[in-house]
Design a protein around this motif. Structure first.
Motif, mmCIF file in Angstrom:
data_model
loop_
_atom_site.group_PDB
_atom_site.id
_atom_site.type_symbol
_atom_site.label_atom_id
_atom_site.label_comp_id
_atom_site.label_asym_id
_atom_site.label_seq_id
_atom_site.Cartn_x
_atom_site.Cartn_y
_atom_site.Cartn_z
ATOM 1 N N TYR A 1 -31.760 13.263 -28.142
ATOM 2 C CA TYR A 1 -32.482 12.110 -27.608
ATOM 3 C C TYR A 1 -33.607 11.649 -28.554
ATOM 4 O O TYR A 1 -34.536 10.952 -28.117
ATOM 5 C CB TYR A 1 -33.087 12.460 -26.241
ATOM 6 N N HIS A 2 -33.509 11.982 -29.829
ATOM 7 C CA HIS A 2 -34.595 11.641 -30.750
ATOM 8 C C HIS A 2 -34.799 10.134 -30.874
ATOM 9 O O HIS A 2 -35.915 9.654 -31.114
ATOM 10 C CB HIS A 2 -34.307 12.249 -32.129
ATOM 11 N N LEU A 3 -33.715 9.354 -30.721
ATOM 12 C CA LEU A 3 -33.860 7.905 -30.838
ATOM 13 C C LEU A 3 -34.738 7.315 -29.736
ATOM 14 O O LEU A 3 -35.232 6.194 -29.868
ATOM 15 C CB LEU A 3 -32.488 7.240 -30.810
ATOM 16 N N VAL A 4 -34.952 8.070 -28.644
ATOM 17 C CA VAL A 4 -35.863 7.584 -27.603
ATOM 18 C C VAL A 4 -37.280 7.454 -28.161
ATOM 19 O O VAL A 4 -38.060 6.595 -27.718
ATOM 20 C CB VAL A 4 -35.827 8.543 -26.398
ATOM 21 N N PHE A 5 -37.608 8.268 -29.167
ATOM 22 C CA PHE A 5 -38.934 8.172 -29.779
ATOM 23 C C PHE A 5 -39.119 6.839 -30.506
ATOM 24 O O PHE A 5 -40.256 6.382 -30.664
ATOM 25 C CB PHE A 5 -39.151 9.337 -30.748
ATOM 26 N N SER A 6 -38.009 6.237 -30.985
ATOM 27 C CA SER A 6 -38.135 4.916 -31.607
ATOM 28 C C SER A 6 -38.547 3.872 -30.572
ATOM 29 O O SER A 6 -39.334 2.960 -30.873
ATOM 30 C CB SER A 6 -36.824 4.520 -32.284
ATOM 31 N N LEU A 7 -38.021 3.979 -29.353
ATOM 32 C CA LEU A 7 -38.456 3.077 -28.284
ATOM 33 C C LEU A 7 -39.926 3.297 -27.944
ATOM 34 O O LEU A 7 -40.679 2.339 -27.737
ATOM 35 C CB LEU A 7 -37.593 3.291 -27.042
ATOM 36 N N LEU A 8 -40.335 4.577 -27.896
ATOM 37 C CA LEU A 8 -41.743 4.880 -27.635
ATOM 38 C C LEU A 8 -42.629 4.335 -28.753
ATOM 39 O O LEU A 8 -43.685 3.743 -28.488
ATOM 40 C CB LEU A 8 -41.933 6.383 -27.483
ATOM 41 N N GLY A 9 -42.203 4.526 -29.999
ATOM 42 C CA GLY A 9 -42.971 3.995 -31.119
ATOM 43 C C GLY A 9 -43.040 2.480 -31.107
ATOM 44 O O GLY A 9 -44.075 1.888 -31.458
ATOM 45 N N PHE A 10 -41.951 1.829 -30.714
ATOM 46 C CA PHE A 10 -41.943 0.367 -30.615
ATOM 47 C C PHE A 10 -42.969 -0.107 -29.583
ATOM 48 O O PHE A 10 -43.748 -1.032 -29.840
ATOM 49 C CB PHE A 10 -40.537 -0.101 -30.241
ATOM 50 N N VAL A 11 -42.986 0.538 -28.415
ATOM 51 C CA VAL A 11 -43.905 0.121 -27.349
ATOM 52 C C VAL A 11 -45.359 0.365 -27.759
ATOM 53 O O VAL A 11 -46.226 -0.508 -27.597
ATOM 54 C CB VAL A 11 -43.571 0.862 -26.044
ATOM 55 N N VAL A 12 -45.640 1.541 -28.331
ATOM 56 C CA VAL A 12 -47.029 1.875 -28.676
ATOM 57 C C VAL A 12 -47.538 0.981 -29.812
ATOM 58 O O VAL A 12 -48.674 0.495 -29.763
ATOM 59 C CB VAL A 12 -47.137 3.364 -29.063
ATOM 60 N N SER A 13 -46.718 0.771 -30.832
ATOM 61 C CA SER A 13 -47.149 -0.108 -31.923
ATOM 62 C C SER A 13 -47.342 -1.532 -31.425
ATOM 63 O O SER A 13 -48.267 -2.236 -31.878
ATOM 64 C CB SER A 13 -46.130 -0.062 -33.059
ATOM 65 N N ALA A 14 -46.492 -1.984 -30.493
ATOM 66 C CA ALA A 14 -46.695 -3.308 -29.909
ATOM 67 C C ALA A 14 -48.008 -3.383 -29.141
ATOM 68 O O ALA A 14 -48.706 -4.409 -29.179
ATOM 69 C CB ALA A 14 -45.523 -3.664 -28.999
ATOM 70 N N MET A 15 -48.384 -2.311 -28.448
ATOM 71 C CA MET A 15 -49.661 -2.289 -27.731
ATOM 72 C C MET A 15 -50.841 -2.333 -28.700
ATOM 73 O O MET A 15 -51.836 -3.025 -28.451
ATOM 74 C CB MET A 15 -49.748 -1.042 -26.852
ATOM 75 N N TRP A 16 -50.741 -1.598 -29.818
ATOM 76 C CA TRP A 16 -51.792 -1.652 -30.832
ATOM 77 C C TRP A 16 -51.922 -3.065 -31.398
ATOM 78 O O TRP A 16 -53.039 -3.586 -31.569
ATOM 79 C CB TRP A 16 -51.496 -0.673 -31.965
ATOM 80 N N ILE A 17 -50.795 -3.695 -31.725
ATOM 81 C CA ILE A 17 -50.828 -5.051 -32.289
ATOM 82 C C ILE A 17 -51.391 -6.032 -31.275
ATOM 83 O O ILE A 17 -52.204 -6.907 -31.613
ATOM 84 C CB ILE A 17 -49.413 -5.464 -32.735
ATOM 85 N N SER A 18 -50.982 -5.896 -30.021
ATOM 86 C CA SER A 18 -51.494 -6.798 -28.986
ATOM 87 C C SER A 18 -52.999 -6.634 -28.793
ATOM 88 O O SER A 18 -53.729 -7.630 -28.664
ATOM 89 C CB SER A 18 -50.759 -6.524 -27.677
ATOM 90 N N ALA A 19 -53.478 -5.381 -28.785
ATOM 91 C CA ALA A 19 -54.920 -5.151 -28.630
ATOM 92 C C ALA A 19 -55.705 -5.721 -29.811
ATOM 93 O O ALA A 19 -56.749 -6.363 -29.627
ATOM 94 C CB ALA A 19 -55.189 -3.656 -28.475
ATOM 95 N N ALA A 20 -55.204 -5.496 -31.036
ATOM 96 C CA ALA A 20 -55.888 -6.035 -32.216
ATOM 97 C C ALA A 20 -55.857 -7.556 -32.216
ATOM 98 O O ALA A 20 -56.856 -8.208 -32.570
ATOM 99 C CB ALA A 20 -55.241 -5.485 -33.492
#
Length: 599
Positions: free
Chosen positions: A435-454
């Motif tokens: 299930y390692h590819l699930v981490f890519s979804l997690l990374g996508f969501v978290v990086s999107a949150m960082w970009i949105s906050a900035a």
């Protein structure tokens, strides 16, 4: 990144200096001179009456009053900012207007602006780092796992990755009624900048012949998007159907790209088959003598190379060393061959990179282990949900108390600890889990949150600078926001052109701005409709809005007419013409902003 810092800081310093010189007076604020005050305090009473009048206007429903704060005396601005809903800045972590008018004394306003400029540059660095090193790789991993073709991935995931700062900035600006001018200025300003400065620079660096059908397709779709936006600005309102039309137009664009690529591929294969059938014997001799032998030799050479450099004894890296090496943002081999300027910039960016490494997982499908780092990925299961909770809606939900006692962020922390312990106990350091590819979804969501906050903080800072420096949102959008988000892409496209791929650079120019305008306007207006009313009001901020829209439309018309007339060859003369066009546009925009050009 260094060029972006120089552009923004120099421009803002010049504006600060000009406003200080033109507006210096007895108040000492450097913006608007305060009236002389008599000994009996009559003028103080009249000033208090004026403030009370503004407060009455606010109570009557006129909430677009934050720009008039500079017309008040320095002593009354703090109370005005606190009482004005337009100055609340609820979507950002910091209320920069309160910081400028309440936290620091009036004589330190230049210091406040300087600090905000530095913070703005840091936020632009955060946007660039997050998009390039975390957001885009995870999008690539998702695209690979979904087995998308290059054309579909290019106009969807790749366009989102390249335009993430622009899209998130426009979405945040459009979702706030009083900063929609920033989004309009940024989208139109970035469009003019990309279609003139970037395209002109690519033509100067590497003259080339553009692919005719993709070029005309992109220009036509972008002209349709600009014309649609022009009509909506002229009407002043946008409905739900028109907002969905933006998203629908982009779907049509994606389908057109896919169909065009399929037709071109089919024609190419048909031509290849016909050429093979016309010469049957020559290819057989060529494959038997010249192709097979090199393949065998290359395979044996590669096999011998791998066996020669394979370690004699298996090397097992400890968990602690894996964690430390994963959190090191500097490659020693790269560090040794880089210049001192690169090293200086790298040192300045290291704290931000370390923070992102601690919170954003990255999956790389091109690596054998897919970038599986067991201790760090387990740590991500703790930090990533915390980032999502604390950055969503400026931390409002993360600080919420369940039953008035237990905070949401603490519950999220406990859940992350539990999930991290399970993953750590059921996996190994050497082999990534299924299930390692699930981490890519997690990374996508978290990086999107960082970009949105900035992006939210960038929009709030630009709003504050517009109020303090008495500049319109359109001007700040077409200059600072557009340049800050486009300078990196400009130098990337020029580098690609120098390497011999000018067609790729020009395709990136048009494909990205189409995505930014259609998705940025569509999603931003949908968010505002969800929060407020089903019909969004978009009021143009004076003549500058029409200068922006007209200049962008004129540049696209020039490209649509002149490029086919030149047989789709983009040479140095055309590049110089585009650069001169942008210089004239910028001059007209500045003259319009400062009142030298009027209707």
């Amino acid at each position: 990144m260094t060029s972006r810092v120089v552009f923004i800081s120099v421009l803002l310093q010049l504006w600060c200096h000009c406003r200080h010189v033109l507006g210096s007076g007895d108040s000492g604020t450097g913006i608007v001179p305060s009236p002389d005050r008599s000994a009996d305090g009559a003028d103080l009473l009249s000033m208090g009456t004026m403030v009370d009048t503004h407060f009455v206007m606010l109570r009557q429903g006129n909430t677009d009053e934050c720009d008039i704060v500079m017309n008040l005396s320095a002593a009354d601005r703090c109370a005005f900012v606190k009482a004005t809903p337009d100055c609340s800045m609820e979507d950002s972590f910091i209320n920069y207007l309160k910081m400028a008018f309440c936290l620091l004394p009036p004589n330190l306003t230049p210091l406040t602006i300087t600090l905000c400029i530095i913070w703005l540059l840091i936020l632009f660095i955060v946007l660039g780092l997050t998009a390039s090193k975390f957001f885009c790789p995870n999008l690539s991993a998702i695209s690979s796992s979904l087995r998308l073709t290059h054309n579909v991935a290019g106009v969807t995931f790749l366009a989102l990755g390249n335009g993430a700062p622009d899209v998130f900035s426009a979405t945040v600006a459009f979702s706030r009624p009083h900063t929609a001018g920033l989004a309009i200025g940024a989208l139109f300003g970035a469009g003019i900048f990309v279609t003139t400065v970037v395209a002109g620079s690519v033509s100067l660096v590497k003259p080339f012949t553009v692919a005719s059908r993709p070029f005309l397709r992109d220009v036509i779709f972008y002209m349709a998007a600009v014309f649609w936006t022009f009509i909506i600005l002229y009407r002043g309102t946008i409905s739900l159907g028109e907002t969905l039309g933006y998203l629908g137009l982009y779907v049509v664009y994606v389908v057109t790209v896919i169909v065009s690529a399929y037709i071109y591929s089919h024609q190419k294969h048909s031509a290849t088959r016909s050429s093979i059938q016309s010469s049957t014997h020559a290819p057989e001799l060529q494959t038997s003598e010249s192709d097979q032998a090199p393949l065998l030799s290359n395979g044996s050479i590669q096999e011998g190379y791998d066996s020669e450099y394979r370690p004699l004894l298996p090397y097992c890296e400890s968990t602690s060393s894996i964690l430390l090496n994963s959190l090191n943002p500097v490659d020693s081999r790269t560090w040794r061959r880089k210049t001192w300027r690169w090293r200086t910039v790298k040192i300045l960016k290291m704290p931000l990179e370390l923070l992102l490494l601690l919170t954003v997982p990255v999956v790389d499908p091109d690596k054998e282990d897919r970038n599986w780092r067991r201790p760090l990925n387990c740590l991500h299961l703790i930090t990533a949900p915390l980032v999502c909770v604390l950055t969503f809606s400026s931390g409002e939900y993360g600080l919420y108390l369940i039953e008035g006692q237990f905070p949401v962020w603490a519950l999220t922390l406990l859940f992350g600890l539990f999930l991290s312990a399970i993953v750590f106990l059921t996996t190994s350091n050497d082999q990534p889990p299924a299930y390692h590819l699930v981490f890519s979804l997690l990374g996508f969501v978290v990086s999107a949150m960082w970009i949105s906050a900035a992006a939210s903080e960038v929009v709030s800072i630009l709003h504050m600078l517009g109020v303090v420096l008495s500049l319109s949102n359109n001007l700040l959008g077409l200059t600072l926001l557009a340049w800050g988000n486009s300078i990196g892409d400009c130098f990337s496209d020029i580098t690609i052109a120098r390497q011999g791929y000018p067609r790729m650079a020009l395709s990136a120019c048009f494909g990205g701005i189409i995505f930014n305008m259609l998705i940025g306007v569509g999603i931003g207006c949908l968010i505002q409709m969800f929060n407020n009313e089903p019909v969004v009001t978009l009021e143009p901020e004076g003549l500058l809005t029409w200068v922006l829209a007209g200049s962008l439309g004129l540049s696209l018309v020039f490209s649509f007419i002149l490029v086919p007339l030149r047989c789709f060859h983009l040479g140095r003369a055309y590049g110089i013409f585009l650069l001169l066009f942008y210089a004239v546009f910028l001059l007209v925009a500045l003259l319009t902003e400062f009142g030298f050009i009027r209707i």
